[in-house]
Design a protein around this motif. Structure first.
Motif, short mmCIF file in Angstrom:
data_model
loop_
_atom_site.label_atom_id
_atom_site.label_comp_id
_atom_site.label_asym_id
_atom_site.label_seq_id
_atom_site.Cartn_x
_atom_site.Cartn_y
_atom_site.Cartn_z
N GLU A 248 9.47 -0.87 -7.00
CA GLU A 248 8.78 -0.60 -5.74
C GLU A 248 8.35 -1.94 -5.17
OE1 GLU A 248 5.55 2.58 -5.09
OE2 GLU A 248 4.45 0.69 -5.39
N ALA B 207 -2.79 -4.04 -2.31
CA ALA B 207 -1.84 -4.74 -3.17
C ALA B 207 -2.51 -5.94 -3.83
CB ALA B 207 -0.63 -5.18 -2.36
N SER C 139 11.14 1.88 -2.19
CA SER C 139 11.43 2.28 -3.57
C SER C 139 12.93 2.25 -3.79
CB SER C 139 10.90 3.69 -3.84
OG SER C 139 9.51 3.73 -3.64
N THR D 63 6.50 0.28 2.05
CA THR D 63 6.69 0.53 0.62
C THR D 63 8.14 0.98 0.46
OG1 THR D 63 4.40 1.24 0.36
CG2 THR D 63 5.93 1.82 -1.41
N ARG E 270 6.26 -3.76 -1.98
CA ARG E 270 5.30 -3.52 -0.90
C ARG E 270 5.06 -4.82 -0.14
NH1 ARG E 270 0.28 -1.13 -3.72
NH2 ARG E 270 -0.49 -1.26 -1.61
N HIS F 120 2.84 -1.60 7.21
CA HIS F 120 2.85 -1.70 5.76
C HIS F 120 4.07 -0.95 5.25
CE1 HIS F 120 1.76 -0.87 1.55
NE2 HIS F 120 1.23 -2.08 1.64
N TYR G 223 -3.03 2.46 7.22
CA TYR G 223 -3.16 1.89 5.88
C TYR G 223 -4.63 1.70 5.52
CZ TYR G 223 -2.88 -1.52 2.08
OH TYR G 223 -3.05 -2.18 0.89
#
Length: 161
Positions: free
Chosen positions: A94, A153, A58, A56, A96, A54, A140
């Protein structure tokens, strides 16, 4: 009128024999007597399966009109089908998503290239990556079960903060 090499059978009417061409003297592959019945040797390292990670990502930078940011993120979602969700403002975003990779290093390397590689094709703002989190699937789900970390999400898509 038939267009073919003289003496060649018509297409689809016979089997074509395949012949092999010998390798050069500098070829260091399997021996020439390798037959399909022989199983190739697979090392333990090659048996390692890929995992889901997973990601993420930014990003941040100078202010950009929200319409342009949204359009760019929507195009990124189209170009990168595993994108789960994106949140954005006029100076940061962001992203994901799930990435399949052999290990964390490979997943992180792919994630760090995502924004730059799609900047032109998706029309993304010229922002810099300011954060990256890469966690395996088990971590996760453990975080979600314990109430830590971002919620799953949902809804999927591109949304303002």
């Amino acid at each position: 009128m038939r267009r073919a090499r003289p003496g060649a059978p018509p297409r689809g009417t016979g089997s074509r024999a395949l012949t092999s061409v010998g390798a050069g003297t500098d070829f260091h592959g399997p021996p020439a007597d390798h037959t399909p019945e022989q199983k190739p040797v697979v090392t333990e390292e090659e048996r390692v399966k890929s995992k889901l990670w997973h990601i993420t990502l930014s990003v941040s930078g100078s202010e950009t009109p929200l319409k342009e940011v949204r359009r760019g993120l929507e195009q990124l979602a189209h170009d990168h089908p595993f994108l789960l969700t994106s949140r954005y403002a006029n100076d940061h975003a962001e992203v994901r998503y799930w990435e399949e990779a052999r290990d964390l290093h490979d997943a992180a390397a792919v994630a760090l290239r995502l924004w730059g590689e799609h900047r032109s094709s998706a029309g993304l703002p010229p922002w810099e990556i300011v954060g990256l989190e890469v966690i395996d699937r088990e971590t996760y789900h453990q975080r979600i079960a314990e109430g830590y970390g971002p919620p799953p999400a949902a809804p999927v898509g591109v949304h303002p903060y």
